[in-house]
Design a protein around this motif. Sequence first.
Motif, PDB file in Angstrom:
ATOM      1  N   HIS A  55       0.812  -1.204   0.000  1.00 32.59           N
ATOM      2  CA  HIS A  55       0.000   0.000   0.000  1.00 32.59           C
ATOM      3  C   HIS A  55       0.851   1.263   0.000  1.00 32.59           C
ATOM      4  O   HIS A  55       0.347   2.327   0.314  1.00 32.59           O
ATOM      5  N   CYS A  56       2.135   1.118  -0.289  1.00 28.97           N
ATOM      6  CA  CYS A  56       3.014   2.282  -0.289  1.00 28.97           C
ATOM      7  C   CYS A  56       2.611   3.242  -1.401  1.00 28.97           C
ATOM      8  O   CYS A  56       2.286   2.831  -2.514  1.00 28.97           O
ATOM      9  N   GLN A  57       2.700   4.516  -1.094  1.00 31.54           N
ATOM     10  CA  GLN A  57       2.383   5.557  -2.067  1.00 31.54           C
ATOM     11  C   GLN A  57       3.617   6.350  -2.486  1.00 31.54           C
ATOM     12  O   GLN A  57       3.579   7.050  -3.493  1.00 31.54           O
ATOM     13  N   THR A  58       4.683   6.261  -1.697  1.00 33.16           N
ATOM     14  CA  THR A  58       5.895   7.032  -1.996  1.00 33.16           C
ATOM     15  C   THR A  58       7.118   6.137  -1.854  1.00 33.16           C
ATOM     16  O   THR A  58       7.080   5.089  -1.180  1.00 33.16           O
ATOM     17  N   MET A  59       8.209   6.565  -2.450  1.00 35.12           N
ATOM     18  CA  MET A  59       9.469   5.830  -2.293  1.00 35.12           C
ATOM     19  C   MET A  59       9.959   5.885  -0.854  1.00 35.12           C
ATOM     20  O   MET A  59      10.578   4.947  -0.372  1.00 35.12           O
ATOM     21  N   ALA A  60       9.663   6.955  -0.148  1.00 34.78           N
ATOM     22  CA  ALA A  60      10.053   7.031   1.272  1.00 34.78           C
ATOM     23  C   ALA A  60       9.378   5.917   2.060  1.00 34.78           C
ATOM     24  O   ALA A  60      10.001   5.288   2.924  1.00 34.78           O
ATOM     25  N   GLU A  61       8.130   5.633   1.763  1.00 28.95           N
ATOM     26  CA  GLU A  61       7.418   4.540   2.438  1.00 28.95           C
ATOM     27  C   GLU A  61       8.007   3.190   2.057  1.00 28.95           C
ATOM     28  O   GLU A  61       8.161   2.307   2.910  1.00 28.95           O
ATOM     29  N   VAL A  62       8.330   3.034   0.788  1.00 32.92           N
ATOM     30  CA  VAL A  62       8.965   1.786   0.333  1.00 32.92           C
ATOM     31  C   VAL A  62      10.283   1.581   1.064  1.00 32.92           C
ATOM     32  O   VAL A  62      10.558   0.501   1.605  1.00 32.92           O
ATOM     33  N   ARG A  63      11.095   2.627   1.099  1.00 35.52           N
ATOM     34  CA  ARG A  63      12.414   2.511   1.744  1.00 35.52           C
ATOM     35  C   ARG A  63      12.293   2.249   3.234  1.00 35.52           C
ATOM     36  O   ARG A  63      13.056   1.447   3.795  1.00 35.52           O
ATOM     37  N   ALA A  64      11.349   2.891   3.872  1.00 38.97           N
ATOM     38  CA  ALA A  64      11.132   2.651   5.310  1.00 38.97           C
ATOM     39  C   ALA A  64      10.704   1.203   5.540  1.00 38.97           C
ATOM     40  O   ALA A  64      11.163   0.562   6.493  1.00 38.97           O
ATOM     41  N   GLY A  65       9.859   0.684   4.662  1.00 41.09           N
ATOM     42  CA  GLY A  65       9.441  -0.717   4.779  1.00 41.09           C
ATOM     43  C   GLY A  65      10.586  -1.673   4.576  1.00 41.09           C
ATOM     44  O   GLY A  65      10.737  -2.650   5.328  1.00 41.09           O
ATOM     45  N   VAL A  66      11.402  -1.404   3.574  1.00 39.23           N
ATOM     46  CA  VAL A  66      12.567  -2.258   3.323  1.00 39.23           C
ATOM     47  C   VAL A  66      13.515  -2.217   4.512  1.00 39.23           C
ATOM     48  O   VAL A  66      14.018  -3.257   4.957  1.00 39.23           O
ATOM     49  N   ASP A  67      13.759  -1.043   5.044  1.00 41.41           N
ATOM     50  CA  ASP A  67      14.644  -0.924   6.214  1.00 41.41           C
ATOM     51  C   ASP A  67      14.097  -1.695   7.408  1.00 41.41           C
ATOM     52  O   ASP A  67      14.854  -2.349   8.140  1.00 41.41           O
ATOM     53  N   ALA A  68      12.791  -1.653   7.601  1.00 39.07           N
ATOM     54  CA  ALA A  68      12.174  -2.393   8.711  1.00 39.07           C
ATOM     55  C   ALA A  68      12.328  -3.897   8.507  1.00 39.07           C
ATOM     56  O   ALA A  68      12.635  -4.634   9.457  1.00 39.07           O
TER      57      ALA A  68
END
Length: 94
Positions: free
Chosen positions: A1-14
Amino acid sequence: HCQTMAEVRAGVDAVDRALIALLKNRFRYMDAAARIKQSRDDVRDEARKQQVIENVRAEAVLLGLPEHLFVELWDRLVEESIAYELERWDDQRV
């Protein structure tokens, strides 16, 4: 459900942090194995290695993931685990 690359990156980091925590637990089992095994020759168990790799291959197929990638990753993980366990085995007996 990510809308931005920042959300994608935060998810990957988690996910990466969670993977590191899981690998820490995996290596604790290597510590236990090094303590339990009586002989240094027992550390490398090719039959067990193949069983682990086949388990990973089957799980990758089941989940629709590229099996060759996960087989390669786990082969490296198992080899590094063996090297780690050998070091722990030696440390405990020197």
